[in-house]
Design a protein around this motif. Structure first.
Motif, PDB file in Angstrom:
ATOM      1  N   LYS A 224      -9.897  -0.330   0.350  1.00 23.25           N
ATOM      2  CA  LYS A 224      -9.219   0.934   0.082  1.00 23.25           C
ATOM      3  C   LYS A 224      -9.324   1.851   1.294  1.00 23.25           C
TER       4      LYS A 224
ATOM      5  N   ALA B 203      -5.390  -6.600  -3.211  1.00 20.63           N
ATOM      6  CA  ALA B 203      -4.448  -5.508  -3.493  1.00 20.63           C
ATOM      7  C   ALA B 203      -3.336  -6.007  -4.391  1.00 20.63           C
TER       8      ALA B 203
ATOM      9  N   THR C 244       0.374   1.016  -6.679  1.00 22.06           N
ATOM     10  CA  THR C 244      -0.475   0.115  -5.897  1.00 22.06           C
ATOM     11  C   THR C 244      -1.928   0.245  -6.336  1.00 22.06           C
ATOM     12  N   TYR C 245      -2.681  -0.805  -6.153  1.00 18.46           N
ATOM     13  CA  TYR C 245      -4.083  -0.792  -6.513  1.00 18.46           C
ATOM     14  C   TYR C 245      -4.821  -1.728  -5.567  1.00 18.46           C
ATOM     15  N   TYR C 246      -6.079  -1.359  -5.280  1.00 19.79           N
ATOM     16  CA  TYR C 246      -6.837  -2.017  -4.222  1.00 19.79           C
ATOM     17  C   TYR C 246      -8.276  -2.318  -4.636  1.00 19.79           C
TER      18      TYR C 246
ATOM     19  N   ASP D 185     -12.125  -2.049  -3.782  1.00 15.92           N
ATOM     20  CA  ASP D 185     -12.858  -0.962  -3.124  1.00 15.92           C
ATOM     21  C   ASP D 185     -13.140  -1.282  -1.659  1.00 15.92           C
TER      22      ASP D 185
ATOM     23  N   THR E  40      -2.821  -1.515   3.161  1.00  9.32           N
ATOM     24  CA  THR E  40      -1.710  -0.964   2.402  1.00  9.32           C
ATOM     25  C   THR E  40      -0.790  -2.094   1.967  1.00  9.32           C
TER      26      THR E  40
END
Length: 121
Positions: free
Chosen positions: A62, A49, A55-57, A59, A66
């Motif tokens: 996801k 993450a 924010t980006y995760y 797969d 958090t």
């Protein structure tokens, strides 16, 4: 150069939760993207993450993990819910060389020492 210290790892049963923390020092924290990576036994380190102003995760996490940050405390967090045995790994906090979004290790210039997360089935 920024110094990073992770905490919060441990042993948890599948379905449980953990929160990792990463305290940063050494430069203006809020100007840079931060990330979490992990490395499972026998596998390469992988992106989990990241956070700048969004924010980006990966797969695989996801909807369960958090990432957040508190710039006043120079700290980034990773809240991990619904943990699975395959989440077992050493988790690393990393500070990016810029404010831009990246999932690549090469974009991150500073790394913490890692904290072990073990999820039992």
């Amino acid at each position: 150069q920024v110094q990073l210290v992770e905490s919060g790892g441990g042993l948890v049963q599948a379905g449980g939760s953990l929160r990792l923390s990463c305290a940063a020092s050494g430069r203006t924290f809020g100007n840079y993207a931060m990330g979490w990576f992990r490395q499972a036994p026998g596998k390469e380190r992988e992106f989990v993450a990241g956070i700048n102003w969004s924010t980006y995760y990966a797969d695989s996490v996801k909807g369960r993990f958090t990432i957040s940050r508190d710039n006043a405390k120079n700290t980034v967090y990773l809240q991990m819910n619904s943990l699975k045995p395959e989440d077992t790994a050493v988790y690393y906090c990393a500070a990016s060389r810029s404010s831009g979004i990246s999932r690549l290790e090469a974009s991150f210039g500073s790394w913490g020492q890692g904290t072990q997360v073990t999820v039992s089935s």
